[in-house]
Design an enzyme around this catalytic site. Structure first.
Site, PDB file in Angstrom:
ATOM      1  N   ARG A  58       0.809  -1.224   0.000  1.00  0.00           N
ATOM      2  CA  ARG A  58       0.000   0.000   0.000  1.00  0.00           C
ATOM      3  C   ARG A  58       0.840   1.271   0.000  1.00  0.00           C
ATOM      4  NH1 ARG A  58      -2.697  -4.016   1.854  1.00  0.00           N
ATOM      5  NH2 ARG A  58      -0.653  -4.449   2.688  1.00  0.00           N
ATOM      6  N   THR A  59       1.769   1.393   0.937  1.00  0.00           N
ATOM      7  CA  THR A  59       2.495   2.647   1.121  1.00  0.00           C
ATOM      8  C   THR A  59       3.312   2.984  -0.122  1.00  0.00           C
ATOM      9  OG1 THR A  59       2.659   2.007   3.436  1.00  0.00           O
ATOM     10  CG2 THR A  59       3.984   3.880   2.741  1.00  0.00           C
ATOM     11  N   LYS A  86      25.482  -5.931  -1.430  1.00  0.00           N
ATOM     12  CA  LYS A  86      26.944  -6.091  -1.520  1.00  0.00           C
ATOM     13  C   LYS A  86      27.639  -5.378  -0.371  1.00  0.00           C
ATOM     14  CE  LYS A  86      26.503  -5.807  -6.554  1.00  0.00           C
ATOM     15  NZ  LYS A  86      26.714  -4.902  -7.670  1.00  0.00           N
ATOM     16  N   ARG A 108      11.244   3.788   3.603  1.00  0.00           N
ATOM     17  CA  ARG A 108      10.851   2.774   4.591  1.00  0.00           C
ATOM     18  C   ARG A 108      12.089   1.987   4.944  1.00  0.00           C
ATOM     19  NH1 ARG A 108       5.709  -1.161   4.643  1.00  0.00           N
ATOM     20  NH2 ARG A 108       4.811   0.841   5.210  1.00  0.00           N
ATOM     21  N   HIS A 136       4.978   5.588  11.641  1.00  0.00           N
ATOM     22  CA  HIS A 136       4.491   5.467  10.252  1.00  0.00           C
ATOM     23  C   HIS A 136       3.539   6.662  10.071  1.00  0.00           C
ATOM     24  CE1 HIS A 136       3.206   4.021   6.478  1.00  0.00           C
ATOM     25  NE2 HIS A 136       2.841   2.789   6.775  1.00  0.00           N
TER      26      HIS A 136
HETATM   27  N1   CP Z   1      -0.273  -0.090   5.882  1.00  0.00           N
HETATM   28  C1   CP Z   1       0.924  -0.339   5.331  1.00  0.00           C
HETATM   29  O1   CP Z   1       1.938   0.276   5.690  1.00  0.00           O
HETATM   30  O2   CP Z   1       0.924  -1.324   4.385  1.00  0.00           O
HETATM   31  P1   CP Z   1       2.203  -1.764   3.523  1.00  0.00           P
HETATM   32  O3   CP Z   1       3.150  -2.444   4.472  1.00  0.00           O
HETATM   33  O4   CP Z   1       1.657  -2.684   2.465  1.00  0.00           O
HETATM   34  O5   CP Z   1       2.810  -0.519   2.952  1.00  0.00           O
END
Ligand code: CP
Length: 310
Positions: A58-59, A86, A108, A136
């Site tokens: 999603r993100t 590496k 991320r 998040h």
């Molecule tokens: N909600 C969320 O962060 O989903 P993903 O891990 O798929 O990005």
């Protein structure tokens, strides 16, 4: 109006005015993405790198779509197919990417604080797309935006976050965001998955799902993060579902209506039954839709000082 910060590292660093500004900007972008022509030129000539050192559906897609809707140039990086394998360091990886004239970085990373580390070392705007068990922020913003869309205001609303609070960056960012916007917040889960001293963040704690659901207007239900659990926190998934899973018979037996949310990915049949997840009591796909508008707002607002100084 501008945000009070150059980066989005966590909700902790945003003011209530920042969050309000993001919501109002996202309202406008939600209208844009529902038009036949969904694209605006706001970030033309801005280059954004999406650096994902951890899995995401999603993100990652939502940020990429938000960037493309704003006409930014987009560069996607996945650590599993990179020279990180590496032995290249995070800082070297990012410096190399930035030398290609990247303006903003969406990252991320499994290590809490990795976006802060980058922000201390490089000049680009950094947006935290989830750092380990820390924060998040865009998930919390889109969750709060989705609640606001249903109830008009967050002030005085009762929201319970259910499940694996201990390992959840979504829980911490949601607590910060909802409290800044005037909601009452509680958490619910087995004692082993509730962090010690969480009450110091101003949240109530429930250990029984029925009591939590009787109390709240909204339940934001989290996934059990087995990949982050190196010891056993409860006897079995089956027992977790029996004590904390939300199914339709339980929800129907609660005297008031409860809005069900989930940040995804869902473990169907564990924390939520499919009947609940797919029902009109749940707004899970609305959250995903709103994620694009909210991320457009964040990118647009963080880039604004850049275009003002051009
Ligand atoms: N909600 C969320 O962060 O989903 P993903 O891990 O798929 O990005």
């Amino acid at each position: 109006m501008q945000l009070s910060t150059k980066h989005l590292l966590g909700i902790k660093y945003l003011t209530q005015d920042d969050i309000q500004l993001i919501f109002e900007t996202a309202d406008r972008f939600k209208e844009v993405i529902n038009r036949p022509i969904k694209k605006v030129p706001s970030l033309r000539d801005v280059t954004i790198a999406n650096l994902f050192f951890e899995n995401s559906t999603r993100t990652r897609i939502s940020f990429e779509l938000a960037e493309k809707r704003l006409s930014a140039d987009v560069l996607n990086f996945s650590s599993s197919a990179s020279s990180v394998k590496k032995g290249e360091t995070l800082l070297d990886t990012v410096k190399n990417i930035l030398s290609m004239k990247v303006d903003m970085v969406v990252m991320r990373h499994p290590a809490p604080g990795a976006p802060r580390f980058l922000a201390d070392h490089i000049d680009a705007n950094i947006i935290n797309a989830g750092d380990g068990t820390h924060e998040h922020p865009t998930q919390a913003l889109l969750d709060a935006f989705s609640i606001r869309e249903k109830f008009s205001s967050l002030k005085g609303l009762k929201v319970v976050i259910v499940g694996d609070i201990l390992h959840s960056r979504v829980a911490l960012s949601n607590i910060f965001c909802l409290k800044k916007m005037g909601a009452e917040v509680a958490v619910c889960g087995p004692p082993t998955l509730i962090p010690k001293h969480i009450e110091t963040l101003g949240v109530r704690v429930f250990y029984k799902i029925r009591e939590a659901l009787e109390w709240c207007d909204v339940a934001n239900v989290l996934r059990i993060q087995l990949e982050r659990q190196d010891i056993k926190y409860f006897p079995s998934i089956r027992e977790y579902t029996q004590y904390f899973g939300i199914d339709m018979p339980l929800l129907s037996s609660i005297k008031s209506d409860v809005l069900i949310m989930h940040p995804g990915p869902i473990n169907r049949g564990v924390e939520l039954s499919s009947e609940v997840a797919d029902s009109d009591k749940a707004i899970i796909l609305d959250q995903v839709e709103n994620g694009v508008a909210v991320r457009m707002a964040v990118l647009y607002l963080l880039a604004a000082p850049r275009s003002a100084s051009d």
